[in-house]
Design a protein around this motif. Structure first.
Motif, mmCIF file in Angstrom:
data_model
loop_
_atom_site.group_PDB
_atom_site.id
_atom_site.type_symbol
_atom_site.label_atom_id
_atom_site.label_comp_id
_atom_site.label_asym_id
_atom_site.label_seq_id
_atom_site.Cartn_x
_atom_site.Cartn_y
_atom_site.Cartn_z
ATOM 1 N N ILE A 103 59.481 -46.357 -109.330
ATOM 2 C CA ILE A 103 58.384 -45.385 -109.221
ATOM 3 C C ILE A 103 58.812 -44.294 -108.249
ATOM 4 O O ILE A 103 59.166 -44.581 -107.106
ATOM 5 C CB ILE A 103 57.092 -46.062 -108.712
ATOM 6 C CG1 ILE A 103 56.579 -47.038 -109.773
ATOM 7 C CG2 ILE A 103 56.039 -45.027 -108.362
ATOM 8 C CD1 ILE A 103 55.272 -47.696 -109.421
ATOM 9 N N THR A 104 58.806 -43.051 -108.702
ATOM 10 C CA THR A 104 59.138 -41.971 -107.775
ATOM 11 C C THR A 104 57.913 -41.702 -106.908
ATOM 12 O O THR A 104 56.780 -41.854 -107.349
ATOM 13 C CB THR A 104 59.525 -40.675 -108.499
ATOM 14 O OG1 THR A 104 58.472 -40.351 -109.392
ATOM 15 C CG2 THR A 104 60.818 -40.831 -109.259
ATOM 16 N N PHE A 105 58.170 -41.320 -105.686
ATOM 17 C CA PHE A 105 57.061 -41.100 -104.759
ATOM 18 C C PHE A 105 57.415 -40.001 -103.791
ATOM 19 O O PHE A 105 58.582 -39.652 -103.614
ATOM 20 C CB PHE A 105 56.736 -42.386 -103.999
ATOM 21 C CG PHE A 105 57.919 -42.967 -103.269
ATOM 22 C CD1 PHE A 105 58.238 -42.552 -101.983
ATOM 23 C CD2 PHE A 105 58.726 -43.916 -103.887
ATOM 24 C CE1 PHE A 105 59.344 -43.076 -101.323
ATOM 25 C CE2 PHE A 105 59.832 -44.447 -103.221
ATOM 26 C CZ PHE A 105 60.144 -44.020 -101.944
ATOM 27 N N ALA A 106 56.391 -39.445 -103.183
ATOM 28 C CA ALA A 106 56.562 -38.473 -102.105
ATOM 29 C C ALA A 106 55.931 -39.082 -100.860
ATOM 30 O O ALA A 106 55.438 -40.202 -100.903
ATOM 31 C CB ALA A 106 55.893 -37.167 -102.482
ATOM 32 N N PHE A 107 55.978 -38.333 -99.750
ATOM 33 C CA PHE A 107 55.399 -38.844 -98.504
ATOM 34 C C PHE A 107 54.225 -37.988 -98.037
ATOM 35 O O PHE A 107 54.172 -36.783 -98.301
ATOM 36 C CB PHE A 107 56.449 -38.845 -97.391
ATOM 37 C CG PHE A 107 57.406 -40.012 -97.447
ATOM 38 C CD1 PHE A 107 56.925 -41.315 -97.387
ATOM 39 C CD2 PHE A 107 58.772 -39.806 -97.556
ATOM 40 C CE1 PHE A 107 57.798 -42.395 -97.418
ATOM 41 C CE2 PHE A 107 59.658 -40.877 -97.591
ATOM 42 C CZ PHE A 107 59.163 -42.172 -97.526
ATOM 43 N N SER A 108 53.331 -38.636 -97.303
ATOM 44 C CA SER A 108 52.198 -37.953 -96.689
ATOM 45 C C SER A 108 52.269 -38.115 -95.176
ATOM 46 O O SER A 108 52.561 -39.202 -94.678
ATOM 47 C CB SER A 108 50.886 -38.558 -97.192
ATOM 48 O OG SER A 108 49.821 -38.198 -96.330
ATOM 49 N N THR A 109 51.975 -37.032 -94.455
ATOM 50 C CA THR A 109 51.987 -37.111 -92.990
ATOM 51 C C THR A 109 50.612 -37.428 -92.424
ATOM 52 O O THR A 109 50.475 -37.607 -91.217
ATOM 53 C CB THR A 109 52.440 -35.776 -92.366
ATOM 54 O OG1 THR A 109 51.453 -34.781 -92.682
ATOM 55 C CG2 THR A 109 53.788 -35.351 -92.881
ATOM 56 N N GLN A 110 49.589 -37.480 -93.274
ATOM 57 C CA GLN A 110 48.244 -37.783 -92.773
ATOM 58 C C GLN A 110 48.287 -39.092 -92.004
ATOM 59 O O GLN A 110 48.876 -40.071 -92.463
ATOM 60 C CB GLN A 110 47.282 -37.939 -93.950
ATOM 61 C CG GLN A 110 46.451 -36.700 -94.190
ATOM 62 C CD GLN A 110 45.323 -36.978 -95.171
ATOM 63 O OE1 GLN A 110 45.367 -37.920 -95.940
ATOM 64 N NE2 GLN A 110 44.332 -36.132 -95.165
ATOM 65 N N ASP A 111 47.631 -39.131 -90.871
ATOM 66 C CA ASP A 111 47.545 -40.322 -90.015
ATOM 67 C C ASP A 111 48.869 -40.681 -89.322
ATOM 68 O O ASP A 111 48.907 -41.627 -88.543
ATOM 69 C CB ASP A 111 47.081 -41.574 -90.787
ATOM 70 C CG ASP A 111 45.740 -41.375 -91.427
ATOM 71 O OD1 ASP A 111 44.982 -40.533 -90.922
ATOM 72 O OD2 ASP A 111 45.447 -42.047 -92.424
ATOM 73 N N ALA A 112 49.959 -39.977 -89.643
ATOM 74 C CA ALA A 112 51.228 -40.304 -88.984
ATOM 75 C C ALA A 112 51.381 -39.428 -87.741
ATOM 76 O O ALA A 112 50.882 -38.308 -87.700
ATOM 77 C CB ALA A 112 52.384 -40.079 -89.935
ATOM 78 N N LYS A 113 52.069 -39.964 -86.741
ATOM 79 C CA LYS A 113 52.321 -39.171 -85.536
ATOM 80 C C LYS A 113 53.614 -38.388 -85.738
ATOM 81 O O LYS A 113 54.631 -38.956 -86.143
ATOM 82 C CB LYS A 113 52.483 -40.103 -84.335
ATOM 83 C CG LYS A 113 51.197 -40.733 -83.875
ATOM 84 C CD LYS A 113 51.370 -41.283 -82.447
ATOM 85 C CE LYS A 113 50.225 -42.175 -82.062
ATOM 86 N NZ LYS A 113 50.465 -43.598 -82.363
ATOM 87 N N SER A 114 53.579 -37.110 -85.417
ATOM 88 C CA SER A 114 54.768 -36.291 -85.649
ATOM 89 C C SER A 114 55.950 -36.808 -84.814
ATOM 90 O O SER A 114 57.092 -36.769 -85.255
ATOM 91 C CB SER A 114 54.482 -34.821 -85.321
ATOM 92 O OG SER A 114 54.036 -34.690 -83.999
ATOM 93 N N ALA A 115 55.651 -37.334 -83.641
ATOM 94 C CA ALA A 115 56.734 -37.813 -82.774
ATOM 95 C C ALA A 115 57.448 -39.030 -83.355
ATOM 96 O O ALA A 115 58.575 -39.343 -82.984
ATOM 97 C CB ALA A 115 56.175 -38.146 -81.401
#
Lengths: 459, 558
Positions: free
Chosen positions: B350-362
């Protein structure tokens, strides 16, 4: 072209349906048990052959078909899987307490197959439970009848697809406390509860008529009708009026029980079961005549004002008055020993073994409209079975193995200790409740009831 | 002849330059305008898309686009040259669902005497008509933080409850540019409900979804009838919430459902199955058991870049019971399962992308590396951050890979992705250069860890011996601390926050303030740390200097 695509899509859907809808089914031969059929007496030294999830044959000296496991149950007791007509186990949400009528919501949407309570219930011989909405609203959500096929991660894997639709109603103190006292809305009194239900039904009749008028006129030439608003709540209420949904109504007092009987008679609704029904013994003949029965506690009362006038003889009195009677748990703890609850009716009321066992098997099956599939040990029925080491109505009895559709989901000797399907990666030690939460009927309504904190029992 | 032509060319270039200069230099009195929009990055390792590498390549960027990519590209005279020797160049990362720079709309006012069982849509968190671009600011620090991580394009989601509004696609370019790529890219949905109002739980949410969708269909039908037939038909009432569903019903945009765990995914699939919309499952933290179901539903997948706190899985249990240890094994397994999620999706095809929601940039690089060390291939990780996201968002014609004519979005790193020491040196977004020098003023965190914990100190002052403690912790990637000192204005002690903490592994210094008779005194502390001992002094300007010794309290493990 379009049509062809639809046919293709339909075909694909069928295939997909076939793939996903198949719940696992097993075959097994249980030999030499004392078989408590519930509907056809007790059979000593009898074999029960299960094939592909169904009870194929009941008799003596049955031979083991090739590849089928055989279990020696000499000296043990075999009874039908226990059915709980009132539970809130394995549900992520219990109350949508924001409106006096929430017939549009469905417990099927919030089933949580990972709840380890399912396994604990299986360990108590329970194979089917009716997952209900809470009692915050006069008309709550639609319920879901589940077969406890523990181990699936798919909520729908627990659904008993053959079961008819059911819905929760609630009378008395809970809806009036949540909406009346909590939010200053109707219903504030028992009269208000009746009015809310009657108004709901009346609205549903008008709603149905609107759609019938529209559907009849829309394809006519020069028609100027426009589609009415879709209302899932009124759709559901109108399905109740059409007899497609069985009502299970939370109730305590005789007057309110008789009130709802009359409301349903006025609207031509006869698929009605009362649950809790502490004062049911006062209106037993009416319950017998007009309803599909009463599902009671064995001996719970006095946890709030409306449940003071109660008796442990309730189930026996109802039974002797020909009311279809069941004993339910309404609790993640009681659901593990409903056979003890049923046995109490022998101390209080002197019911026979068969009568007592029917309270937790064939009778709840009738109340859920599934008695043609489950609730007794009969050839052709679904193989939901429990093996006990002693007679299940003995205080010393312990379930040994539990089967659903011929598949063993509990084995007291072979199962590993940790039966959790899912573990949190961030919780150091999972909270283990030695004493399971008592009940969840009023779960999620704290917001609306200032005195909720003072009540631990609010069934 | 040849010569004349060249002379002519030169003359023309000269005139052009002159003209250009006179036009620009006169208007740009601020000096803020960049010198050139043309860049040449030379002699670098270019990963044009996952698995495709050009060694010793040069990239020419002009006016926001890649002009030339190759090993022998000619460098334009006006180009700013960035020597790319030993550097790696990747396509700019694409966040398939983020919320950088998005502010929450003002809370809707509850009308007086509102019936909580039937609140207005906006009060109940149902505002599918809202456009996230109206709440977006490219200058937000979160945009800068994520750009620093290599993100150049984001599908931003509005903030709110069950139906907060429509998503849009933006580029993290120059603060003065518009930076919009596409609006209304999807209808954002999540399992969030208001308190005390219908729909107040997932039960109500599911029912409300069905009702909104069916009514939107009926309303659209009614609207069409009215415009084609008109005469004699009741005029449809305007309903922005229902109208916002039309592009979903017409299969023009998908529903982007935020589904963190298996049960939420199941619930979104259930709605999709009944209603038939295009579905993107976003922010998945736990879902690799459902790859078959996801494939069957033809849903697109966006995995969360957030990973769970490892604390529980790393707990020290040496002295615990055998039962607790056994139970712990399952916590560790559950934690590892989360780390392997992306790898499992890759394995399932399954191809997928990523989401930054809820993730810490650091935590971005650290989390990405964790996924790679737990089985995700480097190529799949890069694809998820670039080409897969571009395809999911329908922008692969001009973004997601390094190709001539594409938007000039780049990440330039010191080494390969997936390595702990790899640092991002430059980011190009929308053709603008952002440079990230390593920050030397910052404390070395690896060394700072030695300080974390509680230190008991003793200080000899003219008034006697004073005792207290100092606590250090690392929070938000920074070393922070607190000191407990005797209250100069009474009995007992007061806690003061430490400022200007400096620590190089040996010398430690910090300041804190105390109030004495409404006067703020700054206490400078300086000394030497040797393993678990500290020796130094407190000094207050014009007041004196007092020695201090401290020792670290051994950490209790349980």
């Amino acid at each position: 072209m379009m049509k062809f695509r639809y046919i293709l899509l339909f075909g694909l859907l069928l295939v997909a349906h076939g793939l996903s809808a198949q719940s696992p089914k097993g075959s097994v031969l249980i030999k030499n048990a004392t078989v408590l059929t519930v509907t056809q007496g007790t059979l000593e030294n009898t074999d029960v052959l299960v094939e592909d999830g169904l009870i194929k044959k009941i008799g003596q000296g049955l031979s083991v078909p090739k590849g089928v496991e055989s279990i020696d149950a000499s000296g043990k007791f075999l009874m039908p899987g226990i059915i709980d007509a009132h539970s809130h186990l394995a549900l992520d949400v219990v109350n949508e307490a924001t409106a006096p009528i929430t017939a549009q919501v469905s417990m099927a949407d919030v089933v949580n197959p990972f709840d380890v309570g399912i396994y604990r219930a299986l360990a108590g011989g329970t194979t089917i439970a009716h997952g209900l909405h809470g009692s915050a609203n006069a008309i709550g959500g639609q319920s879901i009848t589940m077969k406890y096929r523990y181990g699936t991660s798919d909520p729908e894997g627990l659904f008993m697809k053959e079961a008819p639709r059911t819905i929760k109603f609630a009378l008395g103190e809970n809806p009036t406390r949540v909406h009346g006292r909590g939010k200053n809305l109707q219903p504030r009194t028992r009269m208000g509860v009746e009015a809310v239900i009657r108004n709901g039904f009346e609205e549903a009749i008008q709603y149905k008529k609107k759609w019938e008028t529209y559907n009849a006129a829309k394809d006519k030439k020069n028609s100027t009708v426009t589609p009415p608003e879709y209302n899932l709540k009124l759709e559901t209420l109108s399905d109740i009026l059409d007899g497609e949904i069985i009502i299970h109504c939370h109730s305590y007092r005789a007057d309110e029980i008789y009130m709802l009987i009359n409301v349903c008679r006025d609207f031509g609704v006869d698929k009605l079961v009362f649950t809790h029904v502490n004062e049911g013994f006062k209106v037993a003949p009416e319950l017998a005549k007009y309803t599909m029965g009463a599902s009671v506690f064995s001996d719970w009362w006095a946890y709030k004002f409306e449940v003071y006038y109660s008796t442990a003889y309730n189930a026996a009195i109802l039974m002797e008055n020909d009311v279809i009677t069941s004993i339910n748990s309404d609790s993640n703890e009681l659901i593990r020993h409903l056979y003890h609850e049923a046995a109490k009716t022998q101390r209080y009321g002197g019911l026979s073994d068969e009568q007592a066992l029917s309270l937790i098997t064939i009778n709840p099956a009738k109340q859920l409209g599934i008695d043609q599939y489950v609730g007794s040990i009969e050839e052709g029925k679904q193989a939901d079975l429990v093996i006990f080491d002693q007679h299940p109505l003995s205080v010393y009895a312990k379930p040994q193995m539990t089967f659903v559709d011929g598949i063993k989901y509990f084995d007291i000797n072979e199962d590993v200790d940790d039966q959790r399907l899912k573990v949190s990666p961030t919780q150091m030690v999972e909270p283990v409740y030695l004493q399971a939460e008592d009940e969840r009927c009023m779960h999620g309504v704290e917001l609306f009831t200032e005195e909720a904190a003072n009540f631990t029992h609010t069934h | 002849m040849i010569k004349r032509q060249n002379t002519l060319k030169l003359l023309m270039v000269w005139i052009c330059l002159l003209l250009g200069q006179s036009v620009y230099s006169q208007s740009d009195y601020t000096g803020k305008r960049r010198v050139t929009g043309t860049y040449a990055i030379t002699n670098a390792t270019i990963i044009t898309s996952p698995g495709k590498t050009i060694d010793h390549g040069t990239i020419i960027i002009k006016d926001g686009l890649f002009e030339k990519i190759g090993t022998n590209a000619k460098i334009p005279v006006d180009a700013q040259i960035i020597p790319g020797d030993s550097l790696m160049i990747y396509p700019g990362f694409i966040d398939a669902l983020g919320e950088q720079g998005v502010s929450a709309p003002e809370e809707a006012q509850k009308p007086e005497g509102m019936d909580p069982s039937n609140p207005p849509n906006d009060v109940a968190g149902i505002t599918p008509e809202l456009q996230v671009l109206d709440y977006w600011d490219v200058n937000d620090h979160n945009v800068q933080e994520w750009r620093k991580n290599g993100f150049t394009i984001s599908q931003i989601a509005p903030k709110g409850l069950m139906l907060p509004g429509k998503t849009a696609l933006v580029v993290f370019g120059h603060e003065k540019s518009s930076n919009y790529l596409l609006s209304e890219t999807g209808l954002f949905a999540q399992f969030k409900t208001p308190r005390g109002l219908y729909p107040g739980t997932t039960l109500g949410l599911m029912a409300k979804w069905r009702e909104l969708y069916k009514n939107a269909k009926l309303r659209q039908e009614h609207g069409k009838m009215f415009t084609t037939e008109g005469n004699g038909l009741a005029r449809p009432q305007n309903d922005p919430s229902l109208e916002a569903f039309y592009p979903v019903i017409n299969q023009e945009i998908p529903v982007i459902f935020k589904t963190k765990n298996e049960l939420e995914i199941r619930r979104a699939l259930r709605l999709q199955n009944e209603l038939g919309f295009e579905l993107v499952l976003a922010g998945i933290e736990e879902g690799s058991n459902l790859t078959d179901e996801i494939k069957a539903a033809n849903a697109a997948v966006i995995l969360s870049l957030d990973l769970p706190d490892p604390k529980a899985s790393k707990a020290a249990l040496e002295e615990a019971t055998a039962e607790a240890k056994k139970s712990q094994e399952r916590v560790v397994a559950a934690y590892n399962e989360v780390l392997m999620q992306a790898a499992n999706f890759e394995k399932a095809g399954i191809t997928f992308a990523f989401s930054t929601q809820d993730a810490k940039s650091a935590d971005f690089m650290k989390n990405l590396n964790l996924m790679i060390s737990n089985g995700l291939s480097e190529e799949a990780a890069l694809a998820a951050l670039t080409i897969n996201a571009a395809e999911l968002l329908g922008i692969s014609r001009y973004a997601g890979s390094i190709a001539e004519g594409n938007l000039a979005n780049l990440v330039i790193t010191t080494d390969k992705l997936g390595l702990e020491e790899t640092k991002i040196k430059y980011v190009f977004a929308d053709g603008y250069l952002f440079e990230y020098e390593e920050d030397h003023s910052k404390i070395n965190m690896a060394k700072a860890k030695a300080l974390v914990g509680t230190w008991n100190y003793e200080s000899k002052t003219p008034g006697g011996t004073s005792k207290g403690n100092i606590k250090f912790e690392i929070s938000d990637k920074e070393l922070q601390g607190e000191i407990l000192v005797d209250d100069p204005e009474g009995s007992g002690q007061v806690s003061r926050k430490l400022k200007d903490i400096h620590f190089d592994g040996k010398e430690l210094s910090f300041t804190f303030s105390i109030m004495v008779r409404e006067e703020k005194l700054i206490v400078h502390t300086k000394g030497i740390v040797k393993e678990n001992e500290f020796e130094g002094d407190f000094s207050i300007k014009d007041k004196g200097k007092y020695s201090i010794t401290a020792s670290k309290v051994p950490e209790l493990e349980f």
